[in-house]
Motif scaffolding. Sequence first.
Motif, PDB file in Angstrom:
ATOM      1  N   ALA A   7       9.004  78.046  51.252  1.00  0.00           N
ATOM      2  CA  ALA A   7       9.800  79.230  51.570  1.00  0.00           C
ATOM      3  C   ALA A   7      11.219  79.032  51.056  1.00  0.00           C
ATOM      4  CB  ALA A   7       9.825  79.474  53.072  1.00  0.00           C
ATOM      5  N   ARG A   8      11.904  80.149  50.902  1.00  0.00           N
ATOM      6  CA  ARG A   8      13.298  80.108  50.470  1.00  0.00           C
ATOM      7  C   ARG A   8      14.043  81.188  51.241  1.00  0.00           C
ATOM      8  NH1 ARG A   8      13.589  81.283  44.567  1.00  0.00           N
ATOM      9  NH2 ARG A   8      13.378  79.031  44.392  1.00  0.00           N
ATOM     10  N   GLN A  23      29.526  87.887  43.209  1.00  0.00           N
ATOM     11  CA  GLN A  23      28.510  87.530  44.193  1.00  0.00           C
ATOM     12  C   GLN A  23      28.493  86.026  44.382  1.00  0.00           C
ATOM     13  OE1 GLN A  23      24.962  89.406  42.531  1.00  0.00           O
ATOM     14  NE2 GLN A  23      25.246  91.097  43.970  1.00  0.00           N
ATOM     15  N   PHE A  24      28.347  85.626  45.634  1.00  0.00           N
ATOM     16  CA  PHE A  24      28.318  84.211  46.009  1.00  0.00           C
ATOM     17  C   PHE A  24      27.003  83.969  46.730  1.00  0.00           C
ATOM     18  CE2 PHE A  24      32.561  85.860  45.806  1.00  0.00           C
ATOM     19  CZ  PHE A  24      33.197  84.963  44.971  1.00  0.00           C
ATOM     20  N   GLU A  25      26.160  83.111  46.143  1.00  0.00           N
ATOM     21  CA  GLU A  25      24.791  82.934  46.624  1.00  0.00           C
ATOM     22  C   GLU A  25      24.603  81.589  47.308  1.00  0.00           C
ATOM     23  OE1 GLU A  25      20.535  83.714  44.624  1.00  0.00           O
ATOM     24  OE2 GLU A  25      21.734  82.209  43.594  1.00  0.00           O
ATOM     25  N   GLY A  26      23.865  81.602  48.400  1.00  0.00           N
ATOM     26  CA  GLY A  26      23.450  80.384  49.075  1.00  0.00           C
ATOM     27  C   GLY A  26      21.943  80.400  49.258  1.00  0.00           C
ATOM     28  N   ILE A  27      21.299  79.290  48.928  1.00  0.00           N
ATOM     29  CA  ILE A  27      19.836  79.195  49.027  1.00  0.00           C
ATOM     30  C   ILE A  27      19.474  77.963  49.855  1.00  0.00           C
ATOM     31  CG2 ILE A  27      17.698  78.784  47.732  1.00  0.00           C
ATOM     32  CD1 ILE A  27      18.928  80.332  45.416  1.00  0.00           C
ATOM     33  N   CYS A  28      18.471  78.118  50.692  1.00  0.00           N
ATOM     34  CA  CYS A  28      17.900  77.004  51.449  1.00  0.00           C
ATOM     35  C   CYS A  28      16.400  76.997  51.201  1.00  0.00           C
ATOM     36  CB  CYS A  28      18.196  77.151  52.941  1.00  0.00           C
ATOM     37  SG  CYS A  28      17.515  75.808  53.934  1.00  0.00           S
ATOM     38  N   GLU A  29      15.912  75.961  50.536  1.00  0.00           N
ATOM     39  CA  GLU A  29      14.485  75.788  50.271  1.00  0.00           C
ATOM     40  C   GLU A  29      13.867  75.050  51.443  1.00  0.00           C
ATOM     41  OE1 GLU A  29      13.024  76.828  47.429  1.00  0.00           O
ATOM     42  OE2 GLU A  29      14.730  77.127  46.094  1.00  0.00           O
ATOM     43  N   ASP A  45      13.615  79.982  62.987  1.00  0.00           N
ATOM     44  CA  ASP A  45      14.100  78.614  63.228  1.00  0.00           C
ATOM     45  C   ASP A  45      13.018  77.640  63.713  1.00  0.00           C
ATOM     46  OD1 ASP A  45      16.552  79.480  62.368  1.00  0.00           O
ATOM     47  OD2 ASP A  45      17.547  79.315  64.311  1.00  0.00           O
ATOM     48  N   PRO A  46      12.109  78.020  64.628  1.00  0.00           N
ATOM     49  CA  PRO A  46      11.109  77.061  65.108  1.00  0.00           C
ATOM     50  C   PRO A  46       9.989  76.737  64.109  1.00  0.00           C
ATOM     51  CG  PRO A  46      11.438  78.830  66.713  1.00  0.00           C
ATOM     52  CD  PRO A  46      12.114  79.243  65.454  1.00  0.00           C
ATOM     53  N   VAL A  47       9.875  77.495  63.024  1.00  0.00           N
ATOM     54  CA  VAL A  47       8.779  77.249  62.080  1.00  0.00           C
ATOM     55  C   VAL A  47       9.257  76.866  60.692  1.00  0.00           C
ATOM     56  CG1 VAL A  47       7.104  78.712  63.286  1.00  0.00           C
ATOM     57  CG2 VAL A  47       8.549  79.710  61.484  1.00  0.00           C
ATOM     58  N   PHE A  48      10.562  76.727  60.485  1.00  0.00           N
ATOM     59  CA  PHE A  48      11.100  76.432  59.154  1.00  0.00           C
ATOM     60  C   PHE A  48      11.733  75.051  59.114  1.00  0.00           C
ATOM     61  CE2 PHE A  48      14.400  76.537  55.859  1.00  0.00           C
ATOM     62  CZ  PHE A  48      13.638  76.916  54.780  1.00  0.00           C
ATOM     63  N   ILE A  49      11.240  74.203  58.198  1.00  0.00           N
ATOM     64  CA  ILE A  49      11.844  72.886  57.951  1.00  0.00           C
ATOM     65  C   ILE A  49      12.537  72.949  56.592  1.00  0.00           C
ATOM     66  CG2 ILE A  49      11.440  70.445  57.496  1.00  0.00           C
ATOM     67  CD1 ILE A  49       9.135  70.493  59.392  1.00  0.00           C
ATOM     68  N   LYS A  65      22.316  72.020  61.465  1.00  0.00           N
ATOM     69  CA  LYS A  65      21.761  73.228  60.848  1.00  0.00           C
ATOM     70  C   LYS A  65      22.705  73.775  59.775  1.00  0.00           C
ATOM     71  CE  LYS A  65      19.982  77.777  62.030  1.00  0.00           C
ATOM     72  NZ  LYS A  65      19.714  78.742  63.079  1.00  0.00           N
ATOM     73  N   ASN A  66      24.008  73.732  60.029  1.00  0.00           N
ATOM     74  CA  ASN A  66      24.982  74.235  59.059  1.00  0.00           C
ATOM     75  C   ASN A  66      24.967  73.455  57.751  1.00  0.00           C
ATOM     76  OD1 ASN A  66      25.991  76.511  60.281  1.00  0.00           O
ATOM     77  ND2 ASN A  66      27.636  75.420  61.326  1.00  0.00           N
ATOM     78  N   ALA A  67      24.551  72.202  57.786  1.00  0.00           N
ATOM     79  CA  ALA A  67      24.474  71.413  56.553  1.00  0.00           C
ATOM     80  C   ALA A  67      23.423  71.977  55.597  1.00  0.00           C
ATOM     81  CB  ALA A  67      24.156  69.952  56.888  1.00  0.00           C
ATOM     82  N   PHE A  68      22.429  72.703  56.120  1.00  0.00           N
ATOM     83  CA  PHE A  68      21.358  73.274  55.307  1.00  0.00           C
ATOM     84  C   PHE A  68      21.497  74.793  55.127  1.00  0.00           C
ATOM     85  CE2 PHE A  68      19.425  69.519  57.300  1.00  0.00           C
ATOM     86  CZ  PHE A  68      18.897  68.881  56.189  1.00  0.00           C
ATOM     87  N   SER A  69      22.347  75.429  55.891  1.00  0.00           N
ATOM     88  CA  SER A  69      22.387  76.884  56.004  1.00  0.00           C
ATOM     89  C   SER A  69      22.670  77.608  54.690  1.00  0.00           C
ATOM     90  CB  SER A  69      23.458  77.280  57.030  1.00  0.00           C
ATOM     91  OG  SER A  69      23.673  78.675  57.008  1.00  0.00           O
ATOM     92  N   HIS A  70      21.812  78.563  54.354  1.00  0.00           N
ATOM     93  CA  HIS A  70      22.028  79.401  53.177  1.00  0.00           C
ATOM     94  C   HIS A  70      23.253  80.288  53.381  1.00  0.00           C
ATOM     95  CE1 HIS A  70      19.307  81.409  55.963  1.00  0.00           C
ATOM     96  NE2 HIS A  70      19.660  82.578  55.455  1.00  0.00           N
ATOM     97  N   ARG A  71      23.504  80.699  54.602  1.00  0.00           N
ATOM     98  CA  ARG A  71      24.689  81.508  54.885  1.00  0.00           C
ATOM     99  C   ARG A  71      25.955  80.681  54.682  1.00  0.00           C
ATOM    100  NH1 ARG A  71      21.077  82.589  59.146  1.00  0.00           N
ATOM    101  NH2 ARG A  71      20.144  84.670  58.944  1.00  0.00           N
ATOM    102  N   ARG A  72      25.915  79.455  55.156  1.00  0.00           N
ATOM    103  CA  ARG A  72      27.067  78.558  55.019  1.00  0.00           C
ATOM    104  C   ARG A  72      27.354  78.259  53.544  1.00  0.00           C
ATOM    105  NH1 ARG A  72      29.783  74.560  58.144  1.00  0.00           N
ATOM    106  NH2 ARG A  72      31.418  73.812  56.789  1.00  0.00           N
ATOM    107  N   LYS A  73      26.305  78.028  52.754  1.00  0.00           N
ATOM    108  CA  LYS A  73      26.501  77.737  51.330  1.00  0.00           C
ATOM    109  C   LYS A  73      27.158  78.916  50.612  1.00  0.00           C
ATOM    110  CE  LYS A  73      22.609  74.540  51.154  1.00  0.00           C
ATOM    111  NZ  LYS A  73      21.230  74.337  50.733  1.00  0.00           N
TER     112      LYS A  73
END
Length: 87
Positions: A7-8, A23-29, A45-49, A65-73
């Motif tokens: 998932a992404r 545009q500023f993009e953040g992605i979390c795979e 959140d409970p089903v995504f690693i 969580k913020n270290a991985f967050s697509h919103r944060r990126k």
Amino acid sequence: TMSDRRARFRTVISLIWDEQRLQFEGICEGTILHERRGGNGFGYDPVFIPSGSNRTFAEMDMLEKNAFSHRRKAADKLIQFLKQKSS
């Protein structure tokens, strides 16, 4: 296929600056689990690693969580742009 659990999550922040559209993009795979784990967070959140972890977002505290967050990126990219423009 149903066995492909990749998932992404993607966030895009748009900004108009001097009549230019930016545009500023953040992605979390990551991977979607078959079972729920953890009690923090909401939604997926409970089903995504996220890639690089062995814990779901719901098993993490906000700092982790913020270290991985697509919103944060995406937000970090916007902040960096604004800092460059103000210097």
